[in-house]
Design a protein around this motif. Structure first.
Motif, PDB file in Angstrom:
ATOM      1  N   PRO A 189      -7.559   0.099   5.798  1.00 54.47           N
ATOM      2  CA  PRO A 189      -8.309   1.540   5.113  1.00 54.47           C
ATOM      3  C   PRO A 189      -8.424   1.100   3.952  1.00 54.47           C
ATOM      4  O   PRO A 189      -9.165   1.552   2.846  1.00 54.47           O
ATOM      5  CB  PRO A 189      -6.150   2.194   4.768  1.00 54.47           C
ATOM      6  CG  PRO A 189      -5.511   1.668   5.321  1.00 54.47           C
ATOM      7  CD  PRO A 189      -5.999   0.925   6.389  1.00 54.47           C
ATOM      8  N   GLU A 190      -8.129  -0.009   3.114  1.00 56.17           N
ATOM      9  CA  GLU A 190      -8.705  -0.846   1.603  1.00 56.17           C
ATOM     10  C   GLU A 190     -10.670  -0.756   2.574  1.00 56.17           C
ATOM     11  O   GLU A 190     -11.631  -1.142   1.822  1.00 56.17           O
ATOM     12  CB  GLU A 190      -8.222  -1.744   1.538  1.00 56.17           C
ATOM     13  CG  GLU A 190      -8.748  -2.214   0.028  1.00 56.17           C
ATOM     14  CD  GLU A 190      -8.149  -3.735   0.020  1.00 56.17           C
ATOM     15  OE1 GLU A 190      -8.539  -4.660  -0.967  1.00 56.17           O
ATOM     16  OE2 GLU A 190      -7.296  -4.267   0.217  1.00 56.17           O
ATOM     17  N   SER A 191     -10.909  -1.655   3.589  1.00 53.37           N
ATOM     18  CA  SER A 191     -12.001  -1.783   4.210  1.00 53.37           C
ATOM     19  C   SER A 191     -13.573  -0.983   4.444  1.00 53.37           C
ATOM     20  O   SER A 191     -13.926  -0.685   3.669  1.00 53.37           O
ATOM     21  CB  SER A 191     -12.145  -2.990   5.847  1.00 53.37           C
ATOM     22  OG  SER A 191     -11.597  -3.841   5.736  1.00 53.37           O
ATOM     23  N   GLY A 196       0.941  -1.232   0.058  1.00 55.34           N
ATOM     24  CA  GLY A 196       0.310   0.559  -0.620  1.00 55.34           C
ATOM     25  C   GLY A 196       0.620   1.175  -0.131  1.00 55.34           C
ATOM     26  O   GLY A 196       2.134   1.231   0.429  1.00 55.34           O
ATOM     27  N   SER A 227     -17.391   2.194  -1.424  1.00 54.55           N
ATOM     28  CA  SER A 227     -18.216   2.051  -2.975  1.00 54.55           C
ATOM     29  C   SER A 227     -19.854   1.100  -1.942  1.00 54.55           C
ATOM     30  O   SER A 227     -20.366   1.209  -3.362  1.00 54.55           O
ATOM     31  CB  SER A 227     -17.158   1.209  -3.805  1.00 54.55           C
ATOM     32  OG  SER A 227     -16.048   1.720  -3.602  1.00 54.55           O
ATOM     33  N   CYS A 248     -18.902  -5.635   1.242  1.00 54.08           N
ATOM     34  CA  CYS A 248     -17.423  -5.332   1.938  1.00 54.08           C
ATOM     35  C   CYS A 248     -16.751  -5.132   3.228  1.00 54.08           C
ATOM     36  O   CYS A 248     -16.974  -6.614   3.643  1.00 54.08           O
ATOM     37  CB  CYS A 248     -17.687  -3.698   2.225  1.00 54.08           C
ATOM     38  SG  CYS A 248     -18.523  -3.289   3.727  1.00 54.08           S
ATOM     39  N   ALA A 302      -8.599  -8.346   3.723  1.00 56.84           N
ATOM     40  CA  ALA A 302      -8.603  -6.399   3.494  1.00 56.84           C
ATOM     41  C   ALA A 302      -7.831  -6.285   4.737  1.00 56.84           C
ATOM     42  O   ALA A 302      -7.795  -6.363   5.492  1.00 56.84           O
ATOM     43  CB  ALA A 302      -9.804  -5.896   2.790  1.00 56.84           C
ATOM     44  N   ASP A 303      -7.799  -4.686   4.347  1.00 59.53           N
ATOM     45  CA  ASP A 303      -6.807  -4.555   5.775  1.00 59.53           C
ATOM     46  C   ASP A 303      -7.820  -2.774   5.909  1.00 59.53           C
ATOM     47  O   ASP A 303      -8.710  -3.048   5.303  1.00 59.53           O
ATOM     48  CB  ASP A 303      -5.759  -3.393   5.788  1.00 59.53           C
ATOM     49  CG  ASP A 303      -5.346  -2.422   4.748  1.00 59.53           C
ATOM     50  OD1 ASP A 303      -5.920  -2.128   4.078  1.00 59.53           O
ATOM     51  OD2 ASP A 303      -3.883  -2.049   4.342  1.00 59.53           O
ATOM     52  N   ALA A 308     -12.758   2.049   1.655  1.00 64.31           N
ATOM     53  CA  ALA A 308     -13.455   2.439   0.718  1.00 64.31           C
ATOM     54  C   ALA A 308     -14.065   1.348   0.714  1.00 64.31           C
ATOM     55  O   ALA A 308     -14.704   2.448  -0.299  1.00 64.31           O
ATOM     56  CB  ALA A 308     -11.362   2.350   0.103  1.00 64.31           C
ATOM     57  N   GLN A 309     -14.271   0.282   0.898  1.00 64.08           N
ATOM     58  CA  GLN A 309     -14.608  -0.128   0.030  1.00 64.08           C
ATOM     59  C   GLN A 309     -15.778  -0.572   0.479  1.00 64.08           C
ATOM     60  O   GLN A 309     -17.118  -0.162  -0.220  1.00 64.08           O
ATOM     61  CB  GLN A 309     -14.418  -1.931   0.379  1.00 64.08           C
ATOM     62  CG  GLN A 309     -13.467  -2.658  -0.682  1.00 64.08           C
ATOM     63  CD  GLN A 309     -13.042  -3.699  -0.001  1.00 64.08           C
ATOM     64  OE1 GLN A 309     -13.785  -4.229   0.763  1.00 64.08           O
ATOM     65  NE2 GLN A 309     -12.195  -4.010  -0.487  1.00 64.08           N
ATOM     66  N   CYS A 337     -13.555  -7.665   4.979  1.00 67.84           N
ATOM     67  CA  CYS A 337     -13.116  -9.178   5.140  1.00 67.84           C
ATOM     68  C   CYS A 337     -13.619 -10.189   4.342  1.00 67.84           C
ATOM     69  O   CYS A 337     -13.911 -11.281   4.632  1.00 67.84           O
ATOM     70  CB  CYS A 337     -12.380  -9.095   5.595  1.00 67.84           C
ATOM     71  SG  CYS A 337     -10.491  -8.488   6.203  1.00 67.84           S
TER      72      CYS A 337
END
Length: 395
Positions: free
Chosen positions: A368-370, A258, A376, A358, A365-366, A372-373, A360
């Motif tokens: 920040p990614e979670s 990342g 979305s 969204c 997913a870490d 962002a998901q 895991c």
């Protein structure tokens, strides 16, 4: 806190979905709201009940490293800030059940201390589960994941060699709200003791073992994604607790993918965290009762063994254990790894229209990614709601 106060958000904590009927724009959801045996509208969260409760049980939030009372809050910042009685641990509820089953009254032991001490009169031993119906237009699944318990990986000695812990257990040891108030003690020195011993020695040597169950054809072939950075973060925090602490990270490679992650890894090296390219072969119990890590340094092409105070296993990120049940309830499919399946060109759409996913639940997913998901998935929900609103207007 904002969610709890928001006038447009209904929070149904301590509840689970029983059934989902209908279609996109008109889902009928059946929810079981579990009995807390505490009135949420009356409980002030003062904690007097837990303070006086005589029953102690292992605390699952602290991974069993500490204890909680039979009446408890799952964690301090939980919303709503309401206490819950554990029906399997509460002496009074056990007594009521025995009485109902016709047991000898002379042998029934009841407690009821929490009801006597609660000034708000919030304790309600007669409370029952409630079935609630809700009509919704779209659904987002953010049910998280499971962490592999490494008992089955016998070469690493988890559950057999003292002071071998999982990354989540170590996280609780580092936390100020954890069982040791953030002091880095060896678990074997205090777990199982009736009272926390005084003047315990702090751990001075830590080993972090990567890919425990991940990237392993015998268990989980996928990479768990966030374990490398999680171990680096824990090593840095441990060093912040004690600058003289010795921290080693053993792994086949470090996947710092990342933005800013590689710089964070370099920061760890700069403060003295040691990275060893290796695949740990075995962890054994040493003569002092401490774990010994046996490994091959693939750069030096030599086998070494080192003794550590605590060994931390970065165990695999797995699908939720009840994922098949969840899939059946919601009428969705799972992928070949057991995570919730999504569409190739709509990565947050499940196989049932109007249900999104969204974090895991769809794959490792870490944070920040979670996050962002989640944004979305919320955007996809907004699209569905607007489309359904347009249909109504056109009709």
């Amino acid at each position: 806190m904002d969610v709890g106060r928001h006038p447009k958000i209904e929070l149904l904590a301590y509840s689970e979905v029983e059934k989902v009927d209908g279609t996109v724009g008109a889902f009928d959801v059946t929810i079981r709201k579990k009995a807390r045996y505490v009135d949420e509208n009356k409980c002030t969260g003062c904690g007097a009940c837990a303070e006086k409760c005589p029953t102690r049980v292992p605390d699952p939030y602290n991974e069993g490293l500490g204890e909680r009372k039979a009446i408890y809050r799952y964690f301090a910042q939980g919303i709503p800030s309401t206490y819950t009685i554990d029906p399997d641990a509460c002496r009074h509820l056990a007594g009521l059940r025995a009485e109902k089953e016709g047991a000898d009254k002379g042998k029934i032991k009841k407690c009821g201390v929490c009801a006597k001490i609660c000034q708000a009169k919030a304790i309600d031993y007669s409370q029952q589960d409630q079935i609630i119906q809700r009509q919704v237009e779209a659904i987002v699944l953010a049910v998280g994941y499971e962490v592999l318990k490494p008992e089955g990986i016998t070469e690493y000695g988890y559950g057999r060699v003292p002071n071998v812990v999982t990354a989540i257990e170590f996280e609780r040891l580092l936390s100020a709200s954890g069982p040791t108030a953030g002091h880095l003690y060896r678990p074997a020195d205090f777990v199982g003791k009736k009272k926390m011993p005084e003047h315990l020695p702090h751990a001075k040597k830590l080993a972090f073992i990567q890919c425990v169950g991940s990237r392993d054809g015998r268990r989980s072939i996928h990479c768990s994604g966030f374990c490398c950075m999680h171990s680096i973060k824990e090593a840095i925090i441990a060093k912040e607790h004690d600058s003289e602490l010795d921290a080693w990270i053993f792994g086949m490679d470090i996947r710092a993918v990342g933005k800013g992650f590689e710089e964070y890894r370099l920061k760890a090296e700069q403060i003295g965290v040691k990275f060893v390219r290796s695949r740990v072969a075995e962890i054994t119990k040493g003569p002092k009762g401490l774990p010994i890590v046996w490994y091959e340094d693939t750069r030096a092409r030599r086998v070494y063994s080192r003794e550590f105070d605590i060994v931390v296993l970065a165990s695999a990120c797995l699908p939720p254990k009840d994922a098949p049940v969840l899939a059946e309830k919601f009428g969705i499919e799972l992928d070949s790894f057991g995570f919730i399946k999504t569409r190739p060109f709509a990565p947050f759409d499940t196989t049932r229209e109007g249900i999104f996913v969204c974090g895991c639940a769809r794959g490792p997913a870490d944070i920040p990614e979670s996050v962002a998901q989640a944004s979305s998935a919320a955007a996809r929900v907004a699209q569905v709601v607007l489309q359904e609103a347009r249909k109504v207007v056109m009709q």
